[in-house]
Design a protein around this motif. Structure first.
Motif, PDB file in Angstrom:
ATOM      1  N   PRO A 122       0.831  -1.204   0.000  1.00 29.40           N
ATOM      2  CA  PRO A 122       0.000   0.000   0.000  1.00 29.40           C
ATOM      3  C   PRO A 122       0.866   1.255   0.000  1.00 29.40           C
ATOM      4  CG  PRO A 122      -0.659  -1.530   1.746  1.00 29.40           C
ATOM      5  CD  PRO A 122       0.671  -1.997   1.231  1.00 29.40           C
ATOM      6  N   GLN A 123       0.357   2.297  -0.617  1.00 32.09           N
ATOM      7  CA  GLN A 123       1.047   3.575  -0.615  1.00 32.09           C
ATOM      8  C   GLN A 123       0.048   4.697  -0.330  1.00 32.09           C
ATOM      9  OE1 GLN A 123       3.147   3.240  -4.573  1.00 32.09           O
ATOM     10  NE2 GLN A 123       4.841   4.030  -3.367  1.00 32.09           N
ATOM     11  N   LEU A 124       0.445   5.584   0.569  1.00 33.45           N
ATOM     12  CA  LEU A 124      -0.312   6.797   0.842  1.00 33.45           C
ATOM     13  C   LEU A 124       0.545   7.999   0.469  1.00 33.45           C
ATOM     14  CD1 LEU A 124      -1.955   5.962   4.277  1.00 33.45           C
ATOM     15  CD2 LEU A 124      -3.176   6.399   2.130  1.00 33.45           C
ATOM     16  N   PHE A 125      -0.107   9.113   0.212  1.00 32.06           N
ATOM     17  CA  PHE A 125       0.599  10.296  -0.258  1.00 32.06           C
ATOM     18  C   PHE A 125       0.144  11.504   0.553  1.00 32.06           C
ATOM     19  CE2 PHE A 125       0.127   7.212  -3.603  1.00 32.06           C
ATOM     20  CZ  PHE A 125       1.410   7.102  -4.110  1.00 32.06           C
ATOM     21  N   LEU A 126       1.105  12.345   0.883  1.00 35.49           N
ATOM     22  CA  LEU A 126       0.835  13.541   1.671  1.00 35.49           C
ATOM     23  C   LEU A 126       1.374  14.744   0.913  1.00 35.49           C
ATOM     24  CD1 LEU A 126      -0.462  14.004   4.474  1.00 35.49           C
ATOM     25  CD2 LEU A 126       1.844  14.141   5.401  1.00 35.49           C
ATOM     26  N   SER A 127       0.567  15.757   0.755  1.00 33.75           N
ATOM     27  CA  SER A 127       0.981  16.916  -0.025  1.00 33.75           C
ATOM     28  C   SER A 127       2.059  17.709   0.720  1.00 33.75           C
ATOM     29  CB  SER A 127      -0.221  17.833  -0.294  1.00 33.75           C
ATOM     30  OG  SER A 127      -0.630  18.468   0.901  1.00 33.75           O
ATOM     31  N   PRO A 128       2.937  18.398  -0.015  1.00 33.63           N
ATOM     32  CA  PRO A 128       3.945  19.246   0.638  1.00 33.63           C
ATOM     33  C   PRO A 128       3.318  20.304   1.536  1.00 33.63           C
ATOM     34  CG  PRO A 128       4.454  18.964  -1.699  1.00 33.63           C
ATOM     35  CD  PRO A 128       3.090  18.381  -1.480  1.00 33.63           C
ATOM     36  N   GLU A 129       2.128  20.779   1.152  1.00 29.93           N
ATOM     37  CA  GLU A 129       1.462  21.795   1.956  1.00 29.93           C
ATOM     38  C   GLU A 129       1.090  21.265   3.333  1.00 29.93           C
ATOM     39  OE1 GLU A 129       1.380  22.747  -2.209  1.00 29.93           O
ATOM     40  OE2 GLU A 129       0.585  20.979  -1.180  1.00 29.93           O
ATOM     41  N   VAL A 130       0.613  20.018   3.384  1.00 31.33           N
ATOM     42  CA  VAL A 130       0.260  19.415   4.673  1.00 31.33           C
ATOM     43  C   VAL A 130       1.514  19.203   5.518  1.00 31.33           C
ATOM     44  CG1 VAL A 130      -0.669  17.354   5.810  1.00 31.33           C
ATOM     45  CG2 VAL A 130      -1.848  18.320   3.829  1.00 31.33           C
ATOM     46  N   LYS A 131       2.588  18.741   4.892  1.00 34.56           N
ATOM     47  CA  LYS A 131       3.846  18.542   5.624  1.00 34.56           C
ATOM     48  C   LYS A 131       4.347  19.858   6.220  1.00 34.56           C
ATOM     49  CE  LYS A 131       5.547  14.551   2.989  1.00 34.56           C
ATOM     50  NZ  LYS A 131       6.630  14.028   2.131  1.00 34.56           N
ATOM     51  N   GLN A 132       4.275  20.918   5.433  1.00 30.60           N
ATOM     52  CA  GLN A 132       4.725  22.214   5.922  1.00 30.60           C
ATOM     53  C   GLN A 132       3.840  22.720   7.056  1.00 30.60           C
ATOM     54  OE1 GLN A 132       4.719  24.536   2.337  1.00 30.60           O
ATOM     55  NE2 GLN A 132       6.374  23.338   1.405  1.00 30.60           N
ATOM     56  N   ALA A 133       2.532  22.476   6.926  1.00 26.17           N
ATOM     57  CA  ALA A 133       1.609  22.892   7.987  1.00 26.17           C
ATOM     58  C   ALA A 133       1.893  22.130   9.279  1.00 26.17           C
ATOM     59  CB  ALA A 133       0.167  22.669   7.541  1.00 26.17           C
ATOM     60  N   CYS A 134       2.206  20.841   9.162  1.00 27.75           N
ATOM     61  CA  CYS A 134       2.535  20.032  10.348  1.00 27.75           C
ATOM     62  C   CYS A 134       3.827  20.520  10.997  1.00 27.75           C
ATOM     63  CB  CYS A 134       2.656  18.559   9.960  1.00 27.75           C
ATOM     64  SG  CYS A 134       1.085  17.755   9.622  1.00 27.75           S
ATOM     65  N   ALA A 135       4.780  20.896  10.178  1.00 30.58           N
ATOM     66  CA  ALA A 135       6.048  21.404  10.719  1.00 30.58           C
ATOM     67  C   ALA A 135       5.826  22.679  11.520  1.00 30.58           C
ATOM     68  CB  ALA A 135       7.043  21.643   9.591  1.00 30.58           C
ATOM     69  N   ARG A 136       4.898  23.510  11.055  1.00 34.47           N
ATOM     70  CA  ARG A 136       4.578  24.737  11.788  1.00 34.47           C
ATOM     71  C   ARG A 136       3.781  24.439  13.058  1.00 34.47           C
ATOM     72  NH1 ARG A 136       3.504  26.523   6.449  1.00 34.47           N
ATOM     73  NH2 ARG A 136       1.267  26.181   6.778  1.00 34.47           N
ATOM     74  N   GLN A 137       2.892  23.452  12.972  1.00 33.76           N
ATOM     75  CA  GLN A 137       2.012  23.148  14.097  1.00 33.76           C
ATOM     76  C   GLN A 137       2.730  22.383  15.203  1.00 33.76           C
ATOM     77  OE1 GLN A 137      -1.656  21.366  12.889  1.00 33.76           O
ATOM     78  NE2 GLN A 137      -2.461  21.192  14.955  1.00 33.76           N
ATOM     79  N   PHE A 138       3.693  21.546  14.833  1.00 28.74           N
ATOM     80  CA  PHE A 138       4.383  20.709  15.814  1.00 28.74           C
ATOM     81  C   PHE A 138       5.893  20.957  15.757  1.00 28.74           C
ATOM     82  CE2 PHE A 138       0.729  18.179  14.126  1.00 28.74           C
ATOM     83  CZ  PHE A 138      -0.115  18.326  15.233  1.00 28.74           C
ATOM     84  N   PRO A 139       6.346  22.171  16.055  1.00 29.72           N
ATOM     85  CA  PRO A 139       7.773  22.484  15.944  1.00 29.72           C
ATOM     86  C   PRO A 139       8.633  21.645  16.876  1.00 29.72           C
ATOM     87  CG  PRO A 139       6.597  24.222  17.134  1.00 29.72           C
ATOM     88  CD  PRO A 139       5.560  23.323  16.548  1.00 29.72           C
ATOM     89  N   GLU A 140       8.062  21.175  17.999  1.00 32.57           N
ATOM     90  CA  GLU A 140       8.841  20.365  18.924  1.00 32.57           C
ATOM     91  C   GLU A 140       9.263  19.035  18.309  1.00 32.57           C
ATOM     92  OE1 GLU A 140       4.459  19.754  20.173  1.00 32.57           O
ATOM     93  OE2 GLU A 140       5.669  21.059  18.926  1.00 32.57           O
ATOM     94  N   LEU A 141       8.570  18.610  17.226  1.00 35.32           N
ATOM     95  CA  LEU A 141       8.943  17.383  16.527  1.00 35.32           C
ATOM     96  C   LEU A 141       9.787  17.653  15.289  1.00 35.32           C
ATOM     97  CD1 LEU A 141       5.573  15.383  16.622  1.00 35.32           C
ATOM     98  CD2 LEU A 141       7.565  15.091  18.090  1.00 35.32           C
ATOM     99  N   PHE A 142       9.530  18.763  14.636  1.00 36.24           N
ATOM    100  CA  PHE A 142      10.188  19.035  13.355  1.00 36.24           C
ATOM    101  C   PHE A 142      11.456  19.875  13.489  1.00 36.24           C
ATOM    102  CE2 PHE A 142       6.116  17.517  12.091  1.00 36.24           C
ATOM    103  CZ  PHE A 142       6.270  16.998  10.815  1.00 36.24           C
ATOM    104  N   LEU A 143      11.681  20.432  14.659  1.00 36.76           N
ATOM    105  CA  LEU A 143      12.897  21.200  14.896  1.00 36.76           C
ATOM    106  C   LEU A 143      13.629  20.641  16.113  1.00 36.76           C
ATOM    107  CD1 LEU A 143      11.497  24.809  14.365  1.00 36.76           C
ATOM    108  CD2 LEU A 143      12.884  23.460  12.769  1.00 36.76           C
TER     109      LEU A 143
END
Length: 362
Positions: A153-174
């Motif tokens: 199986p393969q799922l796909f996530l848009s770059p926009e969603v990834k960027q939004a997650c990085a902003r929303q959860f900085p404690e995980l992405f930074l």
């Protein structure tokens, strides 16, 4: 060809039907494929190349009850579908497409619905059969070929969603080259599928401490606890037991946000649940603990090296709650899970000797 596909209601089953969905797409690239799905599954499939449109089945809202179901049937009827492919085994799925007048209705002959199907397909008699193959066997009725998809199986996530997650959860992405260990301790299906909370806590701590030593180039290693609504107390209990403070996101993410968080993980420690399949479909290594369920049918596809089980005669029992002493789970040790998790990390494609590892940003 205008095709309606009724996908399963459970996240894990919906992910496992994706190879079959792609077989359908590859067989007729010009067909319009609409999936009928509950909202959480519709969100999961947003942007998937096998899907042209999502029709939401809002079972706890406007489509609830007999009048709501009738309203849904009228919506389906107006779409003038040529064919319905039913990955969901329920009687209701066949009833909807029969009443809507879809001429070609293909599904497994289960739940007393044979007479509602134009092409009732007998269940495959090969056992045990992985669920991905189970759904692909149904599509073979249409394509008359094994299909080009290997069953992963393969799922796909848009770059926009990834960027939004990085902003929303900085404690995980930074920082961007830090490492994140995912822990998914819950299970909607029932307590029989849940490993022991204090052992999840200990696995998280040991992995943080081991990886901090092993990857000195990584600025930090931390854990994130994920889960659905209703699993918040479980996550908080595990967090209190940990020496290394985790990020607790149980019950706090949409399915798209969960996908974004999972793409940040170097490995996911998990029970046999929907997020386990989502992680695998996103290319995230898993260490999956199986007890009451059967890994030969529902394990992450071709990731048997990531499966951890106890050796007990009563498993798999497929029960929601253990009637005895939960031995299938108590026999799984912290050491086993840590070893499998470390092995999965080291085997992942992003492993680097200099300390940068799968899951980093940038």
């Amino acid at each position: 060809m205008n095709i309606l596909v009724r996908v399963p209601n459970w996240i894990g089953d919906a992910v496992m039907c994706l190879p079959a969905l792609m077989d359908l797409r590859n067989h007729d690239p010009h067909a319009k494929i609409t999936v009928l799905a509950r909202p959480i599954i519709g969100e999961l499939l947003e942007g998937h190349p096998g899907v042209d449109e999502v029709m939401m089945y809002i079972h706890q809202g406007e489509h609830q009850g007999l009048s709501g179901l009738w309203h849904l049937i009228q919506l389906v009827k107006r779409k003038k579908f040529d064919r319905a492919v039913l990955f969901q085994n329920a009687f209701e799925a066949a009833l909807i497409v029969w009443v809507a007048g879809i001429p070609s209705r293909i599904g497994y002959a289960t739940d007393g619905r044979r007479w509602l199907l134009s092409e009732p397909v007998p269940r495959p008699d090969r056992a045990p059969l992985h669920h991905t193959a189970y759904y692909q066997e149904l599509v073979k009725t249409i394509t008359h070929s094994p299909g080009k998809n290997d069953g992963t199986p393969q799922l796909f996530l848009s770059p926009e969603v990834k960027q939004a997650c990085a902003r929303q959860f900085p404690e995980l992405f930074l920082p961007s080259d830090g490492m994140v260990i995912g822990i998914n301790p819950g299970s909607v299906y029932g307590s029989a599928k849940r490993w022991i909370p204090e052992r999840f806590a200990e696995v998280g701590d040991r992995l943080v401490e081991q990886l901090t030593k092993e990857f000195p180039g990584a600025p930090c290693v931390r854990c994130v606890l994920i889960g659905g609504k209703g699993e918040e107390v479980l996550a908080q209990d595990i967090a209190r037991r940990m020496r290394n403070e985790p990020v607790v996101l149980s019950g706090k993410t949409t399915i798209q946000e969960l996908m974004g968080v999972l793409t940040r993980c170097s490995v996911l420690i998990t029970n046999d649940t929907g997020p386990m399949h989502v992680a695998q479909a996103l290319g995230v290594p898993v260490a999956a603990i199986f007890g009451s369920t059967d890994p030969s049918t529902t394990s992450p596809h071709e990731q048997f090296s990531g499966v951890v089980t106890g050796s007990v005669r009563c498993a798999p029992c497929l029960l929601r709650a253990c009637p005895i002493d939960h031995r299938c789970m108590t026999q799984v040790s912290v050491e086993q899970v840590v070893d499998v998790a470390l092995s999965q990390i080291r085997m992942s494609s992003g492993y680097r000797n200099e300390g940068r590892i799968r899951g980093h940003v940038g």
